[in-house]
Scaffold this active site. Structure first.
Site, PDB file in Angstrom:
ATOM      1  N   TRP A 230       0.844  -1.195   0.000  1.00  0.00           N
ATOM      2  CA  TRP A 230       0.000   0.000   0.000  1.00  0.00           C
ATOM      3  C   TRP A 230       0.876   1.240   0.000  1.00  0.00           C
ATOM      4  CZ3 TRP A 230      -2.490   2.089   5.055  1.00  0.00           C
ATOM      5  CH2 TRP A 230      -1.604   1.995   6.111  1.00  0.00           C
ATOM      6  N   SER A 231       0.295   2.353  -0.490  1.00  0.00           N
ATOM      7  CA  SER A 231       1.006   3.607  -0.674  1.00  0.00           C
ATOM      8  C   SER A 231       2.213   3.346  -1.598  1.00  0.00           C
ATOM      9  CB  SER A 231       1.398   4.200   0.681  1.00  0.00           C
ATOM     10  OG  SER A 231       1.741   5.557   0.547  1.00  0.00           O
ATOM     11  N   LEU A 232       3.424   3.751  -1.222  1.00  0.00           N
ATOM     12  CA  LEU A 232       4.569   3.448  -2.094  1.00  0.00           C
ATOM     13  C   LEU A 232       4.769   1.951  -2.242  1.00  0.00           C
ATOM     14  CD1 LEU A 232       6.925   4.538  -3.784  1.00  0.00           C
ATOM     15  CD2 LEU A 232       8.318   4.473  -1.707  1.00  0.00           C
ATOM     16  N   GLY A 234       2.641   0.148  -3.293  1.00  0.00           N
ATOM     17  CA  GLY A 234       2.004  -0.128  -4.574  1.00  0.00           C
ATOM     18  C   GLY A 234       2.966  -0.049  -5.742  1.00  0.00           C
ATOM     19  N   ASP A 253      -1.820  -1.155  -4.088  1.00  0.00           N
ATOM     20  CA  ASP A 253      -2.823  -0.193  -3.623  1.00  0.00           C
ATOM     21  C   ASP A 253      -2.180   1.150  -3.302  1.00  0.00           C
ATOM     22  OD1 ASP A 253      -5.137   0.954  -2.506  1.00  0.00           O
ATOM     23  OD2 ASP A 253      -4.627   0.217  -0.512  1.00  0.00           O
TER      24      ASP A 253
END
Length: 406
Positions: A230-232, A234, A253
């Site tokens: 998730w975030s970076l 992703g 994500d």
């Protein structure tokens, strides 16, 4: 939903725990009370207010445990950990602020104490990684703690911690019947705060060590290991899956093609530069670098993202070096190497998700794009205002992938 915090940067950080409400990380009234305690105060008051709330929860946990209420104590220690984790993000930057280090150590201590309670205690693990060891936790599937089950490996981004991943993803995965493996990689959590190890682009090397560790766990279904970022994360998770083919399913994500592309577009807008002039940001003319550096430092949010966080996480001291490092984080030449079924999310108001469609087009594996909207309360970065919706849809997709795999 109206902002709870008066300062925009405080709102960005302080609203994170709202996403953890369904999973026991906070309650709305507690977050509102912290926001009211901060009022018009600055970063020092922000840190102090969250720390005071965490201390109150810790004291309640101690009292509950002393009175024989281990279940309540577990919940309270874990919640205290989430509050400590929320306290120090505005303090980011090298050298590490002593208050950040103290809060992080209190966070980890509360997290460890909470996970150690209950009928199925979880102990901190260490994953061998060259001369280093990655901090990790294996969270068992709820109700299936002694069974061989599928595993979700969760990887963080720029400034999340294992506590954040626990509440944002691991609790939901555990409730669904998945074991979940959390870890700090280079540039994340303890690896950055305590050891000064910066982020690295070859995340497949990092995840290979994590998969080696997972395969040695007797309760892990070796054919059903998913990787979710998730975030970076992703970006990091797809990069890892492009080289680590023991991953059976991938979740990004949001799907993030590169770090540098967002800066590339911004430099073109700011300075009217043609595309060829921003092909390599690390090679920009010094006059452009100097103007950009001044603009970044003059903007509170950008200064935090680039100077406080970016420089520290990448282990650099100048904007040129940061941009040169950012150029190394790209899926160019890597996306087509991903083999496993891949899910990419795209929240409509998340600037980091803007390229998710193009990312999807570059994939040659079975692939799915899952969109989230503001009308659902899930239009922001990582769907934090409706994280339960994200988890439900993602885990439904993962159930289908692993069911199809037999």
């Amino acid at each position: 939903m109206a902002a709870l915090f008066r300062d925009a940067l405080h709102e960005a950080f302080g609203s994170w725990p709202l996403g953890y409400v369904p999973y026991g990380g906070a309650d709305v009234g507690e977050v509102r009370a912290v926001a009211e305690a901060i009022g018009d105060g600055g970063d020092d008051r922000y840190h102090a207010a969250w720390t005071a709330a965490a201390a109150r929860l810790q004291a309640e946990a101690d009292a509950a445990l002393a009175n024989g209420h281990a279940g309540s104590a577990r919940e309270l220690y874990l919640r205290a950990s989430a509050f400590h984790a929320a306290s120090y993000h505005p303090l980011y930057g090298a050298p590490a602020d002593p208050r950040l280090l103290d809060a992080f150590r209190r966070q980890v201590a509360a997290f460890d104490r909470g996970l150690a309670l209950g009928p199925h205690p979880v102990r901190p693990q260490r994953i061998p990684f060259g001369d280093l060891a990655l901090p990790a936790y294996l969270i068992p599937a709820a109700g299936h703690e002694a069974e061989v089950r599928p595993l979700v490996i969760l990887t963080n981004g720029y400034d999340g911690t294992v506590t954040d991943m626990y509440f944002a993803s691991a609790v939901a995965a555990s409730r669904r019947g998945y074991h979940a493996l959390l870890f700090d990689g280079p540039g994340q959590g303890a690896m950055l705060y305590e050891q000064g190890v910066p982020l690295r682009p070859d995340w497949e090397t990092v995840v290979a060590a994590v998969v080696d560790f997972a395969l040695a766990q007797p309760l892990v279904d070796l054919r059903r290991i998913a990787l979710s970022g998730w975030s970076l994360g992703g970006h990091l998770a797809p990069r890892a899956a492009s080289g680590e083919h023991r991953i059976a399913a991938l979740i990004a994500d949001p799907g993030t093609w590169s770090i540098a592309d967002g800066f590339r577009a911004a430099f073109r807008r700011m300075f009217g530069l043609p595309p060829e002039a921003v092909r390599d940001l690390g090679a920009l003319d010094q006059a452009i670098i100097d103007r950009a550096d001044a603009a970044i430092r003059g903007d509170r949010e950008l200064n935090w993202k680039v100077v406080q966080r970016g420089f520290w996480v990448h282990g650099v001291d100048t904007l040129r070096d940061y941009l040169a490092s950012a150029e190394r984080f790209t899926m160019q030449g890597r996306a087509a190497l991903i083999r496993c079924p891949t899910l990419i999310t795209q929240a409509e108001d998340d600037a980091l998700a803007a390229g998710a469609g193009a990312f999807l087009e570059a994939l040659r594996c079975p692939k799915t794009l899952l969109r989230f909207t503001a009308a659902e309360g899930a239009g922001g970065h990582c769907e934090m205002q409706n994280r339960s919706l994200l988890n439900r849809r993602v885990l439904d997709w993962l159930d289908e992938q692993f069911a199809a795999a037999g």
